[in-house]
Design a protein around this motif. Structure first.
Motif, PDB file in Angstrom:
ATOM      1  N   VAL A  16       1.978  28.351   7.622  1.00  0.00           N
ATOM      2  CA  VAL A  16       2.203  26.654   7.585  1.00  0.00           C
ATOM      3  C   VAL A  16       0.973  26.311   8.764  1.00  0.00           C
ATOM      4  O   VAL A  16       0.615  25.095   7.960  1.00  0.00           O
ATOM      5  N   ALA A  17       0.388  26.507   8.978  1.00  0.00           N
ATOM      6  CA  ALA A  17      -0.850  26.511   9.580  1.00  0.00           C
ATOM      7  C   ALA A  17      -1.972  25.980   9.519  1.00  0.00           C
ATOM      8  O   ALA A  17      -2.535  24.536   8.749  1.00  0.00           O
ATOM      9  N   SER A  18      -2.028  26.442   7.222  1.00  0.00           N
ATOM     10  CA  SER A  18      -3.023  25.830   6.623  1.00  0.00           C
ATOM     11  C   SER A  18      -2.353  24.578   5.711  1.00  0.00           C
ATOM     12  O   SER A  18      -3.649  24.152   5.647  1.00  0.00           O
ATOM     13  N   LEU A  51      -3.978  19.466  17.952  1.00  0.00           N
ATOM     14  CA  LEU A  51      -3.783  19.752  19.764  1.00  0.00           C
ATOM     15  C   LEU A  51      -3.659  21.557  19.732  1.00  0.00           C
ATOM     16  O   LEU A  51      -3.756  22.241  20.678  1.00  0.00           O
ATOM     17  N   GLY A  52      -3.545  22.433  18.525  1.00  0.00           N
ATOM     18  CA  GLY A  52      -3.236  23.610  17.842  1.00  0.00           C
ATOM     19  C   GLY A  52      -2.148  23.604  17.211  1.00  0.00           C
ATOM     20  O   GLY A  52      -0.654  22.965  17.149  1.00  0.00           O
ATOM     21  N   ARG A  53      -1.835  24.624  16.346  1.00  0.00           N
ATOM     22  CA  ARG A  53      -0.887  24.869  15.603  1.00  0.00           C
ATOM     23  C   ARG A  53       0.216  24.412  15.832  1.00  0.00           C
ATOM     24  O   ARG A  53       1.884  24.641  15.438  1.00  0.00           O
ATOM     25  N   GLY A  54       0.389  25.508  17.098  1.00  0.00           N
ATOM     26  CA  GLY A  54       2.241  25.255  17.909  1.00  0.00           C
ATOM     27  C   GLY A  54       2.467  23.631  18.325  1.00  0.00           C
ATOM     28  O   GLY A  54       3.386  23.749  18.921  1.00  0.00           O
ATOM     29  N   MET A  55       1.758  22.984  18.400  1.00  0.00           N
ATOM     30  CA  MET A  55       1.720  21.645  19.519  1.00  0.00           C
ATOM     31  C   MET A  55       3.511  21.045  18.458  1.00  0.00           C
ATOM     32  O   MET A  55       4.041  20.373  18.910  1.00  0.00           O
ATOM     33  N   PRO A  56       3.259  20.330  17.031  1.00  0.00           N
ATOM     34  CA  PRO A  56       4.081  20.380  16.285  1.00  0.00           C
ATOM     35  C   PRO A  56       5.729  20.654  17.699  1.00  0.00           C
ATOM     36  O   PRO A  56       6.464  19.527  17.085  1.00  0.00           O
TER      37      PRO A  56
END
Length: 305
Positions: A259-261, A289-294
């Protein structure tokens, strides 16, 4: 004019669906029901309706999934145009008439209703206003589909057989097959007309195919979208691929989809594209702001509704 209805274990709903089709103000139709190996009373309910109205034809096949059922319906259809209706939904009485009128007026191969009308118990069709439609090129329609301004589903649309072919749906794609089908078919059309009417009633209920989606299914959709991306629609495809990755982030499913990429790859385009949905741009900004922020933002929004 052929209306294709794939059916699997929908005995509770399918009679009301078929009744809405047989009540169309444009009466020259055939309704092709593809019973996809139902194990409940679906076949008996359909047979009873068919005895009352010869416009209903029932095709039985072993369970093979909704895409295979829709493809079978296309192959069995006799009409110059085809529509798809899901077996737990309902059509406005003027759906066929208005879509046919839109095709004729615009000289188009595909007509789309711009909106669905959600319902839970029974569908109450609203009065239609004066005829209003927008004619797009096939490429413009693909862009609107990717930007989520035309609904994904094959339902609430009318297709000329010349563009839909004999097997428009990919049987191997579990989710997103409707989006991919529409992209493939619209890309072949010279003109697509969008009618500003809620011509289709969408039943909201649990147990949909989407509830069984897994990360591998989302990965397949992303792969298929990336393969279809064209230079003219790069930004539009980036928007939709980013959205598909977001679904996985929201569900916490990362095993099959990095997901992050994907978020990193497409977020700049989403943020800078003026055509992006505002909500999607907000999630793209949050991803910086970070991969988990969404996902955190999505959960916060859900709690505050």
């Amino acid at each position: 004019m052929s209306i294709i209805v794939p059916a699997y274990n929908v005995a509770e709903y399918i009679e009301s669906c078929l009744n809405s089709l047989l009540a169309q103000t444009h009466e020259e139709i055939e309704v092709v029901v593809v019973d996809d190996g139902s194990t409940d009373e679906t076949a008996a309910v359909c047979a009873a309706v068919a005895r009352r109205d010869a416009r209903v034809r029932i095709i039985a096949q072993p369970n093979a999934g909704v895409s295979a059922a829709r493809n079978r319906g296309v192959q069995e259809a006799r009409g110059t145009y085809v529509c798809f209706v899901d077996s737990d939904d309902a059509a406005h009485p003027d759906m066929v008439a208005r879509l046919l009128a839109a095709l004729s007026t615009a000289g188009a191969e595909i007509a789309c209703a711009g909106r669905y009308a959600p319902f839970s118990a029974s569908f109450e069709p609203s009065a239609l206003g004066s005829f209003a439609a927008q004619t797009l090129s096939g490429e413009e329609a693909c862009a609107e589909l990717l930007y989520q301004r035309i609904p994904n589903g094959p339902v609430a649309k009318m297709f000329a057989r010349s563009v839909v072919g004999e097997e428009p749906f990919n049987n191997d794609v579990r989710i997103g097959e409707d989006l991919l089908m529409n992209l493939d078919v619209m890309s072949q059309a010279e003109h697509v007309v969008v009618v500003d009417d809620a011509l289709y009633g969408y039943r909201q209920r649990e147990g949909s195919a989407m509830s069984g989606a897994c990360a591998a299914d989302r990965q397949r959709v992303v792969d298929e979208l990336e393969q279809r991306s064209t230079p003219a629609l790069t930004a539009a495809f980036a928007n939709r691929i980013f959205a598909e990755a977001l679904y996985v982030a929201f569900e916490g499913r990362t095993a099959a989809l990095t997901v992050a990429s994907i978020l990193r790859k497409y977020r700049r385009t989403v943020v800078t594209d003026s055509k992006s949905l505002v909500q999607l741009r907000v999630y793209a900004l949050a991803s910086y702001l970070g991969r988990g922020m969404p996902a955190v933002l999505h959960q916060w929004k859900a709690r505050t509704r």
